[in-house]
Design an enzyme around this catalytic site. Structure first.
Site, PDB file in Angstrom:
ATOM      1  NE  ARG A  14      -2.159  -1.793   3.353  1.00 18.26           N
ATOM      2  CZ  ARG A  14      -2.642  -2.054   4.556  1.00 18.26           C
ATOM      3  NH1 ARG A  14      -3.881  -1.677   4.863  1.00 18.26           N
ATOM      4  NH2 ARG A  14      -1.921  -2.683   5.463  1.00 18.26           N
ATOM      5  CG  HIS A 157      -1.315   1.991  13.343  1.00 15.06           C
ATOM      6  ND1 HIS A 157      -0.762   2.452  14.509  1.00 15.06           N
ATOM      7  CD2 HIS A 157      -0.775   2.745  12.339  1.00 15.06           C
ATOM      8  CE1 HIS A 157       0.077   3.440  14.236  1.00 15.06           C
ATOM      9  NE2 HIS A 157       0.090   3.633  12.933  1.00 15.06           N
ATOM     10  CE  LYS A 161       2.301   0.040  13.044  1.00 16.89           C
ATOM     11  NZ  LYS A 161       3.255   0.090  11.919  1.00 16.89           N
TER      12      LYS A 161
END
Length: 271
Positions: A14, A157, A161
């Site tokens: 990403r 997050h 992650k």
């Protein structure tokens, strides 16, 4: 001066795709290559198509050395094992290496520091301009408020992650520790659970939350008697990290070999 020729490491991820798009939109920078690990499903794909820009003629490859011969630098948001290898390769080529990779161990950091004797390396737990300003503020507040104010850092997050606390949380924790004049490794408290006993005066606590698609929220709380001061940054788009990384790369282009931070890039080293 000609455009800075940049390689994006982790081009299929990403952040890699965001970086490709950011380079295309940035004056003074051009995409010189896109790399991924051997066996990646995106090897051979067009980097522009990966980033949603349409074809740009640059195919994703795993041959880093060949690209470095024709490039000025690498922007790297990958994993520690890959970053350490890239640091040595950029050192051999004498190139710029911008590192946004998080989760590095002290051993990894030592190898990166050694590579920085021959390469110009900018490394930060967060490339956002706002987060690095926040870190400077945290250092100032930690210095101004004594141990009557407990420091706690909360980060949130997305659910994909893989490391915790986040690199940004550790960056903020380090800023707080420097403000207090203490060693973060000796005062860091993470993942409280069960009968932990009372909080120790002077500790710096960390809490990590994971869920959904949160790009990154960070709050540093200074909790004192009957009052709290909270400093918060909320990231809404990964493009802020890409823009910061590009700013770091362009800044580093004419700098001598060494290990730099975003505080150096932004002129916040003395804040």
């Amino acid at each position: 001066m000609s455009d800075m020729r940049l390689i994006v490491a982790g081009a299929g991820g990403r952040m890699g795709r965001t970086l490709i798009a950011a380079i295309a939109a940035t004056d003074g920078a051009t995409l010189a290559g896109a790399i991924e690990a051997n066996g990646s499903a995106v090897i051979g794909r067009d980097a522009g198509e990966l980033a949603g820009l349409g074809p740009n003629g640059i195919k994703v490859t795993s041959d880093v050395a060949a690209l470095l011969a024709e490039a000025d630098g690498v922007i790297d948001f990958t994993i520690p094992a890959a970053t350490v290898v890239l640091a040595e390769l950029t050192a051999q080529a004498g190139r710029v290496h911008v590192i946004g990779t998080t989760g590095c161990t002290p051993e990894d950091d030592a190898l990166i520091a050694t590579a920085a004797e021959r390469a110009t390396i900018v490394k930060s737990g967060n490339m956002s301009l706002g987060v690095n300003l926040l870190a400077a503020l945290v250092k100032r507040v930690a210095k101004a408020l004594d141990d009557d104010f407990d420091i706690e850092i909360v980060e949130t997050h997305h659910n994909r992650k893989i490391d915790a606390p986040s690199g940004t949380a550790l960056l903020l924790g380090q800023a707080a520790a420097e403000g207090r004049g203490v060693d973060l490794t000796q005062r860091s408290v993470r993942g409280r659970d069960g009968m932990t006993g009372a909080r120790q005066r002077g500790d710096i606590g960390f809490a990590a939350l994971r869920g959904g698609t949160v790009v990154g929220d960070h709050t540093v709380m200074f909790a004192g008697p009957a009052e709290r001061v909270e400093l918060t940054h909320k990231a809404e788009d990964r493009m802020i990290f890409a823009r910061g990384a590009l700013k770091a790369a362009l800044w580093a282009r004419d700098k001598k070999p060494g290990l730099y931070s975003m505080a150096d890039v932004l002129g916040l080293g003395d804040v």
